[in-house]
Enzyme design. Sequence first.
Site, PDB file in Angstrom:
ATOM      1  N   ARG A  26     -12.927   6.347 -32.569  1.00 32.50           N
ATOM      2  CA  ARG A  26     -13.898   5.328 -32.956  1.00 32.50           C
ATOM      3  C   ARG A  26     -14.768   5.038 -31.737  1.00 32.50           C
ATOM      4  O   ARG A  26     -14.326   5.200 -30.593  1.00 32.50           O
ATOM      5  CB  ARG A  26     -13.185   4.052 -33.393  1.00 32.50           C
ATOM      6  CG  ARG A  26     -12.331   4.227 -34.630  1.00 32.50           C
ATOM      7  CD  ARG A  26     -11.489   2.965 -34.900  1.00 32.50           C
ATOM      8  NE  ARG A  26     -10.639   3.151 -36.060  1.00 32.50           N
ATOM      9  CZ  ARG A  26      -9.371   3.570 -36.003  1.00 32.50           C
ATOM     10  NH1 ARG A  26      -8.814   3.841 -34.833  1.00 32.50           N
ATOM     11  NH2 ARG A  26      -8.672   3.713 -37.105  1.00 32.50           N
ATOM     12  N   LYS A  50      -7.326   0.346 -33.477  1.00 29.54           N
ATOM     13  CA  LYS A  50      -7.276  -0.953 -34.142  1.00 29.54           C
ATOM     14  C   LYS A  50      -5.892  -1.557 -33.968  1.00 29.54           C
ATOM     15  O   LYS A  50      -4.884  -0.857 -34.065  1.00 29.54           O
ATOM     16  CB  LYS A  50      -7.586  -0.792 -35.630  1.00 29.54           C
ATOM     17  CG  LYS A  50      -9.048  -0.461 -35.900  1.00 29.54           C
ATOM     18  CD  LYS A  50      -9.299  -0.417 -37.394  1.00 29.54           C
ATOM     19  CE  LYS A  50     -10.772  -0.187 -37.665  1.00 29.54           C
ATOM     20  NZ  LYS A  50     -11.051  -0.111 -39.097  1.00 29.54           N
ATOM     21  N   HIS A 125     -19.704   7.103 -36.164  1.00 26.01           N
ATOM     22  CA  HIS A 125     -18.630   7.330 -37.137  1.00 26.01           C
ATOM     23  C   HIS A 125     -18.810   8.648 -37.891  1.00 26.01           C
ATOM     24  O   HIS A 125     -17.839   9.211 -38.395  1.00 26.01           O
ATOM     25  CB  HIS A 125     -18.540   6.152 -38.120  1.00 26.01           C
ATOM     26  CG  HIS A 125     -17.207   6.042 -38.772  1.00 26.01           C
ATOM     27  ND1 HIS A 125     -16.092   5.567 -38.099  1.00 26.01           N
ATOM     28  CD2 HIS A 125     -16.782   6.370 -40.011  1.00 26.01           C
ATOM     29  CE1 HIS A 125     -15.059   5.600 -38.918  1.00 26.01           C
ATOM     30  NE2 HIS A 125     -15.448   6.088 -40.081  1.00 26.01           N
ATOM     31  N   ARG A 128     -16.612  11.240 -36.452  1.00 23.96           N
ATOM     32  CA  ARG A 128     -15.224  11.037 -36.880  1.00 23.96           C
ATOM     33  C   ARG A 128     -15.019  11.610 -38.283  1.00 23.96           C
ATOM     34  O   ARG A 128     -14.051  12.317 -38.535  1.00 23.96           O
ATOM     35  CB  ARG A 128     -14.910   9.544 -36.830  1.00 23.96           C
ATOM     36  CG  ARG A 128     -13.487   9.166 -37.115  1.00 23.96           C
ATOM     37  CD  ARG A 128     -13.287   7.683 -36.754  1.00 23.96           C
ATOM     38  NE  ARG A 128     -12.112   7.118 -37.336  1.00 23.96           N
ATOM     39  CZ  ARG A 128     -10.880   7.227 -36.856  1.00 23.96           C
ATOM     40  NH1 ARG A 128     -10.667   7.929 -35.743  1.00 23.96           N
ATOM     41  NH2 ARG A 128      -9.851   6.656 -37.448  1.00 23.96           N
ATOM     42  N   HIS A 151      -4.727   6.425 -38.686  1.00 22.79           N
ATOM     43  CA  HIS A 151      -4.709   5.611 -39.900  1.00 22.79           C
ATOM     44  C   HIS A 151      -3.290   5.142 -40.203  1.00 22.79           C
ATOM     45  O   HIS A 151      -2.335   5.884 -39.989  1.00 22.79           O
ATOM     46  CB  HIS A 151      -5.238   6.407 -41.100  1.00 22.79           C
ATOM     47  CG  HIS A 151      -6.694   6.689 -41.028  1.00 22.79           C
ATOM     48  ND1 HIS A 151      -7.258   7.781 -41.634  1.00 22.79           N
ATOM     49  CD2 HIS A 151      -7.708   6.025 -40.432  1.00 22.79           C
ATOM     50  CE1 HIS A 151      -8.563   7.782 -41.408  1.00 22.79           C
ATOM     51  NE2 HIS A 151      -8.861   6.738 -40.677  1.00 22.79           N
ATOM     52  N   TYR A 160     -11.769  10.580 -46.245  1.00 24.32           N
ATOM     53  CA  TYR A 160     -12.454  11.595 -45.450  1.00 24.32           C
ATOM     54  C   TYR A 160     -12.368  12.974 -46.074  1.00 24.32           C
ATOM     55  O   TYR A 160     -12.977  13.910 -45.598  1.00 24.32           O
ATOM     56  CB  TYR A 160     -11.845  11.659 -44.046  1.00 24.32           C
ATOM     57  CG  TYR A 160     -12.084  10.438 -43.218  1.00 24.32           C
ATOM     58  CD1 TYR A 160     -13.102  10.420 -42.270  1.00 24.32           C
ATOM     59  CD2 TYR A 160     -11.309   9.303 -43.357  1.00 24.32           C
ATOM     60  CE1 TYR A 160     -13.330   9.308 -41.497  1.00 24.32           C
ATOM     61  CE2 TYR A 160     -11.520   8.181 -42.585  1.00 24.32           C
ATOM     62  CZ  TYR A 160     -12.532   8.188 -41.661  1.00 24.32           C
ATOM     63  OH  TYR A 160     -12.760   7.087 -40.896  1.00 24.32           O
TER      64      TYR A 160
END
Length: 176
Positions: A26, A50, A125, A128, A151, A160
């Site tokens: 990210r 995150k 992004h 990614r 994730h 994705y």
Amino acid sequence: MEAMRSQCKRIRDRALMEFLYSTGVRISEAVALNVGDIDMEHLELIVYGKGSKERKTYLTESAKFYLDKYFKERCLNENLTYEQLKEKPLFVSSDKHHKRLTDNGVQYMLRSLGKRSGVKTVHPHRFRRTIATDLLSRGMPIEQAKEFLGHEKIDTTLIYCTVKAEQVQASHRKYA
């Protein structure tokens, strides 16, 4: 990617583009890194995603090549040894102050690169999404892609997964 690669005016821009594609990080993860956070010998690095979750990600040979060139250029421009450079931000502004690039700085640079190369909607992004789609279409198991992207849920990774009509047809021929 090729159109954008050909329009990179600065080695920093090419190194950043290759880094984003290679690692799938990210933008907030990329701009927080220092040069010394990358293990260039083993082509890997740890990022904090995150929720401050730690994950390992990897460099391609192309990303390593352009990062090496960028680091050499920075050592010359900033009058630093490589050991001193390790304590500095991974990506910095092109001006004489060499300040850490921000999310907005990266977004602006990539939009400009997209305009010059004729590629629409270029943003961090997208790199990614592109590496995720490429890895999945080349056969990486979705569970591994989930870990690579950091994730928590496989459902997020499925977003994705772009299935192309040719892939469906080839699979049908193979399995039917």
